[in-house]
Design a protein around this motif. Structure first.
Motif, PDB file in Angstrom:
ATOM      1  N   LEU A 140      32.499 -14.656  23.111  1.00 13.62           N
ATOM      2  CA  LEU A 140      32.499 -14.158  21.744  1.00 13.62           C
ATOM      3  C   LEU A 140      32.747 -12.658  21.744  1.00 13.62           C
ATOM      4  N   ARG A 177      33.979 -11.254  15.513  1.00 14.39           N
ATOM      5  CA  ARG A 177      33.337 -12.035  14.456  1.00 14.39           C
ATOM      6  C   ARG A 177      33.607 -11.350  13.131  1.00 14.39           C
ATOM      7  N   TYR A 178      34.034 -12.133  12.168  1.00  9.60           N
ATOM      8  CA  TYR A 178      34.259 -11.636  10.811  1.00  9.60           C
ATOM      9  C   TYR A 178      33.477 -12.515   9.855  1.00  9.60           C
ATOM     10  N   ILE A 179      32.662 -11.878   9.026  1.00 11.45           N
ATOM     11  CA  ILE A 179      31.862 -12.623   8.059  1.00 11.45           C
ATOM     12  C   ILE A 179      32.104 -12.022   6.684  1.00 11.45           C
ATOM     13  N   GLU A 181      32.323 -17.503   8.023  1.00  6.07           N
ATOM     14  CA  GLU A 181      32.392 -16.797   9.301  1.00  6.07           C
ATOM     15  C   GLU A 181      33.561 -17.319  10.116  1.00  6.07           C
ATOM     16  N   THR A 182      34.253 -16.401  10.817  1.00  4.92           N
ATOM     17  CA  THR A 182      35.343 -16.799  11.696  1.00  4.92           C
ATOM     18  C   THR A 182      35.352 -15.915  12.941  1.00  4.92           C
ATOM     19  N   ASN A 183      35.867 -16.455  14.015  1.00  2.00           N
ATOM     20  CA  ASN A 183      36.063 -15.713  15.259  1.00  2.00           C
ATOM     21  C   ASN A 183      37.544 -15.398  15.463  1.00  2.00           C
TER      22      ASN A 183
END
Length: 182
Positions: free
Chosen positions: A68, A71-73, A78-80
């Motif tokens: 990981l 990370r975008y929230i 949420e997405t990687n």
């Protein structure tokens, strides 16, 4: 106390990260290039030490065993995937975005402290938390600057054959080094 960081400072910081090849994921690198090229978007980016309780956030970490690194929230989504984050950032350039960089080389750097802003949802003041580190970074930068200037002046004194100036400058350089060891 809220700190205002200019887009020029943010671009310089992001360029510093990219120039040191601290990131290996090319999509993250592309995203940072995009941020640097879009002044309106860069204006809503806030570099913080902790993104806790932020509504819209990006975390970028050094590669780890769990894989990981991104990370975008946004609210509850949420997405990687940096590409999905890119599209959302491109479409919504009004809502603030908080960026946390979990990279040891970045967090130890004086330039990091120059762009660090406060998370509005955090009870701890950034200046309280990192004041001593910022002071140390400033002192270290000043010491390096003085040392470089003295070394340059010593070389010029040698080139000019000025023995007296050489010894005076060498004594000053030794004092700076001695004071650094204390």
């Amino acid at each position: 106390m809220e700190q205002m960081v200019s887009n020029v400072q943010k671009k310089t910081f992001l360029r510093w990260i990219l120039d040191r090849h601290l990131l290996t994921n090319r999509e993250i690198i592309w995203l940072l290039h995009y941020l640097m090229s879009n002044d309106q978007l860069l204006g809503i980016i806030h570099i913080v030490d902790d993104v806790a309780r932020c509504n819209r956030l990006i975390t970028i970490a050094a590669p780890r065993n769990d894989g990981l690194v991104f990370r975008y929230i946004k609210a509850t989504v949420e997405t990687n995937d940096p590409e999905k984050a890119f599209h959302d950032l491109r479409m919504n350039q009004q809502e603030d975005v908080y960026l946390e960089l979990d990279i040891e080389a970045v967090r130890r750097s004086p330039i990091y402290f120059s762009v660090l802003e406060e998370n509005p949802n955090s009870a701890i003041d950034v200046h309280e938390k990192y004041g001593h580190m910022a002071e140390h970074a400033t002192n270290e930068a000043e010491r390096i600057f003085i040392t470089e200037r003295l070394n340059q002046a010593i070389n010029e004194a040698l080139d000019n054959g000025d023995e007296t100036l050489f010894y005076t400058l060498t004594k000053q350089l030794n004092e700076v080094k001695k004071n650094n060891l204390k």
